[in-house]
Scaffold this motif. Structure first.
Motif, PDB file in Angstrom:
ATOM      1  N   LEU A  28       3.971  15.784 -12.075  1.00 45.11           N
ATOM      2  CA  LEU A  28       3.680  14.359 -12.201  1.00 45.11           C
ATOM      3  C   LEU A  28       4.665  13.680 -13.144  1.00 45.11           C
ATOM      4  O   LEU A  28       4.691  12.464 -13.227  1.00 45.11           O
ATOM      5  CB  LEU A  28       2.256  14.160 -12.731  1.00 45.11           C
ATOM      6  CG  LEU A  28       1.136  14.611 -11.804  1.00 45.11           C
ATOM      7  CD1 LEU A  28      -0.207  14.499 -12.497  1.00 45.11           C
ATOM      8  CD2 LEU A  28       1.145  13.790 -10.524  1.00 45.11           C
ATOM      9  N   ALA A  81       2.406  19.955 -13.310  1.00 47.44           N
ATOM     10  CA  ALA A  81       1.819  19.557 -12.028  1.00 47.44           C
ATOM     11  C   ALA A  81       2.787  18.709 -11.211  1.00 47.44           C
ATOM     12  O   ALA A  81       2.449  18.223 -10.142  1.00 47.44           O
ATOM     13  CB  ALA A  81       0.535  18.782 -12.264  1.00 47.44           C
ATOM     14  N   VAL A 126       0.836  -1.202   0.000  1.00 46.22           N
ATOM     15  CA  VAL A 126       0.000   0.000   0.000  1.00 46.22           C
ATOM     16  C   VAL A 126       0.868   1.248   0.000  1.00 46.22           C
ATOM     17  O   VAL A 126       0.664   2.166  -0.797  1.00 46.22           O
ATOM     18  CB  VAL A 126      -0.952  -0.012   1.221  1.00 46.22           C
ATOM     19  CG1 VAL A 126      -1.688   1.310   1.319  1.00 46.22           C
ATOM     20  CG2 VAL A 126      -1.936  -1.158   1.115  1.00 46.22           C
ATOM     21  N   SER A 127       1.882   1.286   0.868  1.00 40.93           N
ATOM     22  CA  SER A 127       2.690   2.505   0.915  1.00 40.93           C
ATOM     23  C   SER A 127       3.507   2.649  -0.363  1.00 40.93           C
ATOM     24  O   SER A 127       3.737   3.753  -0.836  1.00 40.93           O
ATOM     25  CB  SER A 127       3.571   2.529   2.167  1.00 40.93           C
ATOM     26  OG  SER A 127       4.381   1.385   2.179  1.00 40.93           O
ATOM     27  N   ARG A 171       1.064  17.679 -17.325  1.00 45.15           N
ATOM     28  CA  ARG A 171       1.477  16.751 -16.257  1.00 45.15           C
ATOM     29  C   ARG A 171       2.809  17.170 -15.655  1.00 45.15           C
ATOM     30  O   ARG A 171       3.017  17.107 -14.441  1.00 45.15           O
ATOM     31  CB  ARG A 171       1.566  15.325 -16.801  1.00 45.15           C
ATOM     32  CG  ARG A 171       0.193  14.679 -17.036  1.00 45.15           C
ATOM     33  CD  ARG A 171       0.308  13.393 -17.857  1.00 45.15           C
ATOM     34  NE  ARG A 171       1.482  12.612 -17.486  1.00 45.15           N
ATOM     35  CZ  ARG A 171       1.519  11.778 -16.460  1.00 45.15           C
ATOM     36  NH1 ARG A 171       0.448  11.583 -15.764  1.00 45.15           N
ATOM     37  NH2 ARG A 171       2.617  11.129 -16.176  1.00 45.15           N
ATOM     38  N   LEU A 197       7.080   9.601  -6.844  1.00 44.00           N
ATOM     39  CA  LEU A 197       6.340  10.843  -6.963  1.00 44.00           C
ATOM     40  C   LEU A 197       7.159  11.940  -6.305  1.00 44.00           C
ATOM     41  O   LEU A 197       7.707  11.758  -5.232  1.00 44.00           O
ATOM     42  CB  LEU A 197       4.998  10.688  -6.247  1.00 44.00           C
ATOM     43  CG  LEU A 197       4.145  11.940  -6.145  1.00 44.00           C
ATOM     44  CD1 LEU A 197       3.604  12.308  -7.504  1.00 44.00           C
ATOM     45  CD2 LEU A 197       3.030  11.731  -5.160  1.00 44.00           C
ATOM     46  N   ARG A 214      10.495   2.334  -9.956  1.00 40.91           N
ATOM     47  CA  ARG A 214       9.480   3.231 -10.485  1.00 40.91           C
ATOM     48  C   ARG A 214       9.811   4.618 -10.003  1.00 40.91           C
ATOM     49  O   ARG A 214      10.148   4.806  -8.843  1.00 40.91           O
ATOM     50  CB  ARG A 214       8.098   2.807  -9.991  1.00 40.91           C
ATOM     51  CG  ARG A 214       7.646   1.520 -10.639  1.00 40.91           C
ATOM     52  CD  ARG A 214       6.679   0.791  -9.786  1.00 40.91           C
ATOM     53  NE  ARG A 214       5.353   1.372  -9.888  1.00 40.91           N
ATOM     54  CZ  ARG A 214       4.336   0.974  -9.136  1.00 40.91           C
ATOM     55  NH1 ARG A 214       4.497   0.042  -8.224  1.00 40.91           N
ATOM     56  NH2 ARG A 214       3.162   1.506  -9.277  1.00 40.91           N
ATOM     57  N   GLU A 239       2.590   1.712  -3.437  1.00 44.29           N
ATOM     58  CA  GLU A 239       1.720   2.194  -4.512  1.00 44.29           C
ATOM     59  C   GLU A 239       1.376   3.667  -4.322  1.00 44.29           C
ATOM     60  O   GLU A 239       1.089   4.373  -5.285  1.00 44.29           O
ATOM     61  CB  GLU A 239       0.434   1.367  -4.586  1.00 44.29           C
ATOM     62  CG  GLU A 239       0.618  -0.015  -5.195  1.00 44.29           C
ATOM     63  CD  GLU A 239       1.082   0.033  -6.642  1.00 44.29           C
ATOM     64  OE1 GLU A 239       0.699   0.965  -7.376  1.00 44.29           O
ATOM     65  OE2 GLU A 239       1.844  -0.865  -7.038  1.00 44.29           O
ATOM     66  N   ALA A 240       1.378   4.114  -3.059  1.00 45.54           N
ATOM     67  CA  ALA A 240       1.040   5.512  -2.808  1.00 45.54           C
ATOM     68  C   ALA A 240       2.238   6.428  -3.019  1.00 45.54           C
ATOM     69  O   ALA A 240       2.122   7.640  -2.935  1.00 45.54           O
ATOM     70  CB  ALA A 240       0.497   5.672  -1.391  1.00 45.54           C
ATOM     71  N   THR A 261       4.287   6.485  -5.756  1.00 45.18           N
ATOM     72  CA  THR A 261       4.662   6.718  -7.143  1.00 45.18           C
ATOM     73  C   THR A 261       3.390   6.893  -7.967  1.00 45.18           C
ATOM     74  O   THR A 261       2.311   6.469  -7.556  1.00 45.18           O
ATOM     75  CB  THR A 261       5.472   5.537  -7.703  1.00 45.18           C
ATOM     76  OG1 THR A 261       5.740   5.785  -9.082  1.00 45.18           O
ATOM     77  CG2 THR A 261       4.720   4.231  -7.572  1.00 45.18           C
ATOM     78  N   THR A 262       3.519   7.517  -9.126  1.00 40.68           N
ATOM     79  CA  THR A 262       2.340   7.596  -9.990  1.00 40.68           C
ATOM     80  C   THR A 262       2.541   6.775 -11.252  1.00 40.68           C
ATOM     81  O   THR A 262       1.700   6.759 -12.124  1.00 40.68           O
ATOM     82  CB  THR A 262       2.034   9.048 -10.391  1.00 40.68           C
ATOM     83  OG1 THR A 262       3.197   9.604 -10.986  1.00 40.68           O
ATOM     84  CG2 THR A 262       1.609   9.855  -9.207  1.00 40.68           C
ATOM     85  N   ALA A 263       3.699   6.084 -11.325  1.00 38.59           N
ATOM     86  CA  ALA A 263       3.963   5.283 -12.514  1.00 38.59           C
ATOM     87  C   ALA A 263       3.284   3.936 -12.373  1.00 38.59           C
ATOM     88  O   ALA A 263       3.303   3.341 -11.297  1.00 38.59           O
ATOM     89  CB  ALA A 263       5.463   5.091 -12.678  1.00 38.59           C
ATOM     90  N   PRO A 264       2.654   3.419 -13.438  1.00 34.24           N
ATOM     91  CA  PRO A 264       2.041   2.092 -13.346  1.00 34.24           C
ATOM     92  C   PRO A 264       3.092   1.008 -13.150  1.00 34.24           C
ATOM     93  O   PRO A 264       4.245   1.179 -13.525  1.00 34.24           O
ATOM     94  CB  PRO A 264       1.321   1.934 -14.678  1.00 34.24           C
ATOM     95  CG  PRO A 264       1.944   2.915 -15.592  1.00 34.24           C
ATOM     96  CD  PRO A 264       2.496   4.017 -14.750  1.00 34.24           C
ATOM     97  N   SER A 265       2.676  -0.099 -12.526  1.00 33.06           N
ATOM     98  CA  SER A 265       3.616  -1.176 -12.226  1.00 33.06           C
ATOM     99  C   SER A 265       3.685  -2.157 -13.388  1.00 33.06           C
ATOM    100  O   SER A 265       2.685  -2.400 -14.051  1.00 33.06           O
ATOM    101  CB  SER A 265       3.137  -1.895 -10.964  1.00 33.06           C
ATOM    102  OG  SER A 265       3.804  -3.123 -10.831  1.00 33.06           O
ATOM    103  N   PRO A 290      -4.265  -2.148 -11.996  1.00 30.64           N
ATOM    104  CA  PRO A 290      -4.803  -1.998 -10.638  1.00 30.64           C
ATOM    105  C   PRO A 290      -5.407  -3.299 -10.118  1.00 30.64           C
ATOM    106  O   PRO A 290      -5.226  -3.637  -8.947  1.00 30.64           O
ATOM    107  CB  PRO A 290      -5.902  -0.946 -10.800  1.00 30.64           C
ATOM    108  CG  PRO A 290      -5.656  -0.280 -12.094  1.00 30.64           C
ATOM    109  CD  PRO A 290      -4.847  -1.189 -12.948  1.00 30.64           C
TER     110      PRO A 290
END
Lengths: 547, 543
Positions: free
Chosen positions: B387, B385, B93-94, B382, B324, B321, B96-97, B99-103, B108
């Motif tokens: 990202l 912002a 959980v931590s 992006r 963020l 990854r 995934e929170a 980074t904003t890059a997909p795994s 999901p």
């Protein structure tokens, strides 16, 4: 419990013969296990008695030892067969259940379908059906087989040893574990429901976090979202621990049952030997069978840990899978019939727009215009048969549109397009599985997307989930190309060129018409490029009633 | 790879050790319980049987003690397993929170499946495998010693049956692991596939292709069944081999003991004759000699499933990854007028590099970013912002480079309107304000007020995926309200009028202009001439 039994019957019926075979084999496994231990105990004790009495030479050793070997091998073979049969039958039944569930969802009203949250639905489909795989394997078969085997063993012991010991074994091993199961089921109900709810919340929140994390990051909400995920995990863990405690206690209860049964069988045997009613070898049979039957009641513990989840799953899945479904139509040759809409209204509290009457001839394009919120999309959805018009008729030629004819003749491309993960060809072939590569290129050319697709590596270029990898305008055009493959008589478009620059927009409009020269096209439009491409304009007027 | 790295990948917990020991003691106590039973039956045979009844409380007492110890062992092992599983879940959980890059590990659905069901499959591994290994290392040796003490023949039977088991087990376990790894991958892929297809269900319905979706799903689920059966066939085969050895071993012991007691066989017991006690005792112990080996074999499959999950977890963890940009501290929103400067900025989109013209943006500017579809307008927003990281060149905000130390404060002053909003599975109200009370002026300015009137539960209406239940224009107005809610200094809007009819587009443009007139800075990516005309400057991103 009732929904669970209904599902159990449904699963059982999917492959009745395989499950019956599995049940027979399960009983055989348990009975042979008890037989093996009981016979061995009798054989040794009786042999010792004969040896001590000096009558060993007269003792028939060959038949018992042959039966012991037969039981040993037979039990092993029966076990293997039983496992394969029941697992394969269960997996087959569940696969069919999943597809039925998806089919019945597909037949829901469009609005319900649209609002269906894919995550929540996915949870239900996968988790519920996974939970149901235990209905036959961990509940029904072990319960029935255990009961039959215990009865069988009790009768044989009563006959070979003494009715008292037989009755003891039968009553003790049937009644007490049943009671443990019933009590445990009641105790497990709440924590099992909470654990499941916690898990679903955990999954849904985690998916939310992953899908929306860019937006969340910009708004500084990522930490809050993470805390919510952690909360759900915590809830799940607490309930799960509670559930495990219930399950452990049931296990303790079962161990105590077997402790009592073995001690009683031994004690009763000793007393009967002392009274001269039975021999020591017979007492050994009773004791060894009591030891062996612990195996028959052991599945109760495992069943308890899953039963709560199964009951909830059955409650949700049950009503869905019992409806029978009708198949959708397949693409047919164009029939070139005009679309006739007469006096169509849609009422959502109040009328949304003034009654709509319009005809779209084959080969004609009509633009439906009107201010925002006047219900252009609603008209299209009514024509597509996804919404029920409050009054008025929609006909193709002179025939009413039946649900079967709808998917065949009328195709709609909504404002928000949906693409799937996979190749570009796979996305297109959803509309027509048999389309050749040439046909795919034709429709791509029609929406001016052939250059983009070629640039990405052709039809086999892969898109991420939900069509990731295409820009908004490219995705929109791919959705249009996909609709062309259905070769509809009536094409309904909801603002088809949004997100495209005006040159591309004009090219797409011309391409659509060229690809379907005989189709009636009705589109909700507001851009000049769209209105210019139409033969006529029909202005939708908001209903005059005051809201 | 899988087995050697196991200890490092799977944390240990002190309760696990205690649980294992308790469970071992409980198994050892069987030796005593069996002795009581054998003694009682032997007494009935040889003696008067008068003392035999004394064995009953012994049998019962030991059985009680065993049950209690097993209960305690299970409780300790459950504590250990819970601790390990929750720890690993928290790490996902931590992660995934952060980074904003997909795994690469999957979408999901796959990551959620890993964190939810798949981690739970570690539980049986943790609770059964090591305990079974401990029992296997003690109990069979002890029983073998007892067997040899009474009779070398029984000892040899057990010795022959025992060592063959690990050989078979290793071979079969190896095959099973490979098969189950494949199957685990398939389960995650099936879930992802399902999420994806379900999201497309309404559209497919409109083009009459819903059945194709159902068919393709049925194919995937059937292929999963075939693979699952392949795994199970191997798993069942290995336990069948074990059962066969165990059953044959017990049968041979029973037959030899019977023959010896009869006096038919006179070899195998060190020259002496076998006593009835020893004979019955050996028969009772023989199944327990094989039982730990069978438990280990069952746990071996838990281990194989567990290792497959650990492999997937390792894949998820090893992947680099981009983090963020964030400092992790509470942001402080700057009070000074904002400024942005782009100098030689190059962004990477897949294999392509996009070069942007240099640009200075000051507070109150209204900038239109234009260019053909797919040119890289969204990527620029992006990057602004925070990202996306610059491949080359720099973005300076408020006079400092935009990086981890400045990004949080910077984001606190921006409003964000993505082209495809992702709404949370919560109320409309939460999706706009994230828990903050909604201002009527914001709802009015974004044109959300009339939308609320048409919704069944007003601002408490739950939103579905992609804002299902809202029309395109309504969803856009909701994202505008969300962007305006915190009264930002800068608004980044990606194609804010796309998919909107004239009336709604005009309303959204008005909302944006009102924000600009109140002193806000506006950067929009658009090719809508109506919107571009209202901006001060136009920056063209070349294709």
């Amino acid at each position: 419990m009732k929904p669970l039994l209904r599902i159990a019957a449904l699963i059982w019926r999917e492959d009745r013969r395989a499950f019956l075979r599995g049940l027979a084999l399960s009983v055989l496994v348990l009975a042979m296990g008890a037989g093996l231990l009981g016979l061995s105990g009798w054989f040794i004790t009786a042999a010792a008695a004969a040896g001590l009495a000096g009558t060993g030479v007269l003792f028939d050793v060959f038949r018992p030892s042959a039966v012991i070997r037969f039981l040993a091998l037979g039990r092993t073979a029966a076990r293997y067969g039983e496992r394969l049969t029941t697992h394969d039958a269960t997996l087959r039944a569940l696969a069919r259940l999943r597809v039925r569930l998806l089919q019945s969802t597909l037949r829901k009203p469009y609005r319900a379908l649209e609002r269906l949250r894919a995550n929540a639905f996915l949870n239900r489909l996968t988790a519920d059906i996974d939970a149901l795989d235990g209905v036959a394997l961990r509940l029904l078969l072990p319960g029935l087989a255990g009961g039959i085997a215990i009865l069988l063993a009790a009768v044989i012991v009563a006959w070979l040893v003494h009715p008292a010991i037989g009755a003891l074994i039968g009553i003790g091993y049937l009644a007490v574990p049943t009671a443990i199961f019933a009590i445990g089921l009641r105790r497990a109900e709440r924590p099992s429901r909470q654990a499941e709810a916690g898990l679903q919340a955990l999954r849904s929140r985690l998916i939310d976090l992953i899908v929306a994390r860019e937006d969340l990051a910009v708004y500084g909400q990522l930490t809050a979202a993470r805390t919510r995920v952690e909360e759900a995990a915590e809830r799940h863990d607490t309930a799960r621990q509670h559930l495990q405690r219930v399950e452990r206690r049931a296990g303790l209860g079962l161990d105590l049952v077997s402790a009592v049964m073995v001690s009683l069988a031994l004690g009763a045997g000793i007393l009967l030997v002392q009274a001269g009613s039975i021999t020591a070898a017979q007492a050994a049979i009773g004791t060894f069978v009591a030891l062996a039957l612990a195996e028959a009641v052991a599945p109760v513990q495992r069943a308890l840990s899953d039963a709560g989840r199964m009951i909830q799953a059955a409650r949700r899945v049950g009503p869905e899978v019992e409806d029978n479904t009708v198949p959708e139509g397949v693409p047919a040759a164009p029939s070139a019939l005009p679309l006739k809409v007469n006096g169509l209204t849609y009422r959502n509290g109040a009328d949304l727009f003034e009654p709509v009457s319009l005809h779209v001839a084959a080969g004609e394009t009509v633009a439906l215009t009107g201010p925002s919120g006047s219900g252009k999309s609603t008209v299209l959805l009514c024509v597509a048969g996804c919404l029920r018009a409050s009054s008025g008729t929609v006909r193709l030629g002179d025939a009413d549109l039946t649900p079967a004819a709808l998917g065949q003749a009328v195709v709609m491309v909504p404002q928000r397009h949906a693409l799937i993960g996979g190749t570009i060809a796979e996305n297109l072939r959803l509309a027509d599985a048999g389309a050749s590569d040439d046909m795919l290129w034709d429709v791509l050319r029609a929406v001016a997307l052939d250059g983009v697709v070629a640039g990405k590596g052709g039809l086999r270029a892969r898109l991420g989930f939900r069509g990731a990898g295409l820009s908004g305008g490219e995705g929109r055009r791919l959705a249009l190309a996909r609709a062309l493959l259905r070769r509809p008589d009536v094409l309904l478009l909801d603002e088809p060129t949004e997100g495209l620059d005006s040159v591309t927009a004009a090219a797409v409009m011309a391409g659509l018409r060229a690809a379907l020269p005989r189709a009636a096209i009705l589109m909700a439009a507001h851009r000049a490029a769209e209105i210019d491409a139409a033969d006529r304009q029909h202005v939708l007027r908001p209903a005059r009633t005051v809201r | 790879m899988a087995s050697s790295a196991a200890p490092a990948r799977l944390p240990r917990h002190p309760a696990e050790r205690i649980g294992g020991l308790l469970s071992l003691v409980s198994a050892l106590l069987w030796l005593g319980q069996a002795a009581f039973i054998a003694w009682a039956l032997a007494d009935l045979l040889e003696g008067s049987g008068a003392r035999a009844l004394w064995a009953v409380p012994g049998v019962f007492g030991i059985a009680l003690l065993r049950a209690g110890l097993k209960y305690a062992a299970d409780a300790r092992l459950a504590v250990a397993a819970d601790a390990v599983v929750s720890g690993l879940r928290a790490r996902i959980v931590s992660g995934e929170a952060a980074t904003t890059a997909p795994s690469v590990a999957g979408g999901p659905g796959a990551v959620a499946a890993l964190a939810c069901e798949k981690l739970d499959t570690l539980r049986p591994y943790l609770m059964r495998y090591r305990r079974a290994r401990l029992r296997t290392s003690v109990l069979p040796l002890l029983i073998l010693a007892i067997a040899f003490w009474h009779s070398w023949a029984v000892g040899v039977v057990l010795l022959m049956g025992g060592p063959l088991i690990p050989v078979f087990m290793a071979l079969i376990g190896w095959a099973a692991q490979e098969a189950s790894e494949k199957q685990m991958v398939e389960v995650g892929a099936l879930n992802d596939l399902l999420v994806d297809r379900l999201a497309a269900l309404p559209d497919m319905h409109l083009i009459g292709a819903g059945d194709r979706i159902v068919d393709s799903f049925a194919e995937a689920s059937d292929s999963l069944r075939t693979r699952t059966m392949a795994v199970l066939r191997v798993a069942f085969l290995s336990s069948t081999v074990l059962e066969l050895f165990s059953a044959l071993g017990v049968a041979m012991v029973a037959v030899w003991v019977g023959f010896s007691l009869l006096g038919v066989i006179e070899w195998g017991a060190w020259g002496a004759t076998l006593t009835p006690f020893a004979g019955i005792y050996l028969l009772l112990l023989a199944p327990e000699y094989f039982q730990p080996l069978r438990d280990l074999s069952a746990a071996w499959h838990d281990r194989a499933a567990g290792e497959a999950v650990l492999d997937e977890l390792a894949l998820w963890r090893e992947e680099e990854r981009p983090a963020l940009m964030t400092s992790g501290t509470a942001p402080v929103r700057p009070a000074t007028p904002l400024s942005i400067r782009l100098a030689g900025l190059v962004l990477r989109r897949d294999a392509r590099e996009i070069a942007y013209p240099d640009l200075d943006i000051a507070a109150g500017d209204r900038i239109a970013i234009t260019g053909p579809s797919g040119a890289g307008k969204t990527s620029l927003l992006r990057a602004l912002a925070g990202l996306e990281r610059a491949e080359r060149g720099a973005i300076e905000v408020d006079g400092a480079p935009l990086d981890g130390t400045t990004a949080d404060d910077w984001r606190a002053r921006i409003g964000w309107m993505p082209q495809a909003p992702h709404f949370l599975n919560r109320s409309l109200r939460y999706n706009i304000g994230f828990g903050a009370p909604l201002g009527d002026d914001v709802l009015e300015a974004a044109g959300v007020a009339p939308v609320l009137e048409t919704l069944p539960r007003g601002d408490l209406t739950p939103l579905g995926e992609r804002g299902a239940g809202l029309s395109g224009g309504e969803a856009r107005r909701v994202t505008l309200a969300r962007a305006l809610q915190a009264a930002p200094d800068l608004l980044l809007a990606d194609e804010p009028t796309a998919d909107l009819d004239d009336g709604t587009a005009a309303a959204v443009i008005d909302g944006l202009m009102r924000f600009a007139e109140a002193g806000g800075t506006l950067v929009v990516a658009s090719h809508d001439p109506r919107l571009i005309a209202r901006m001060d400057r136009r920056v063209e991103v070349p294709s």
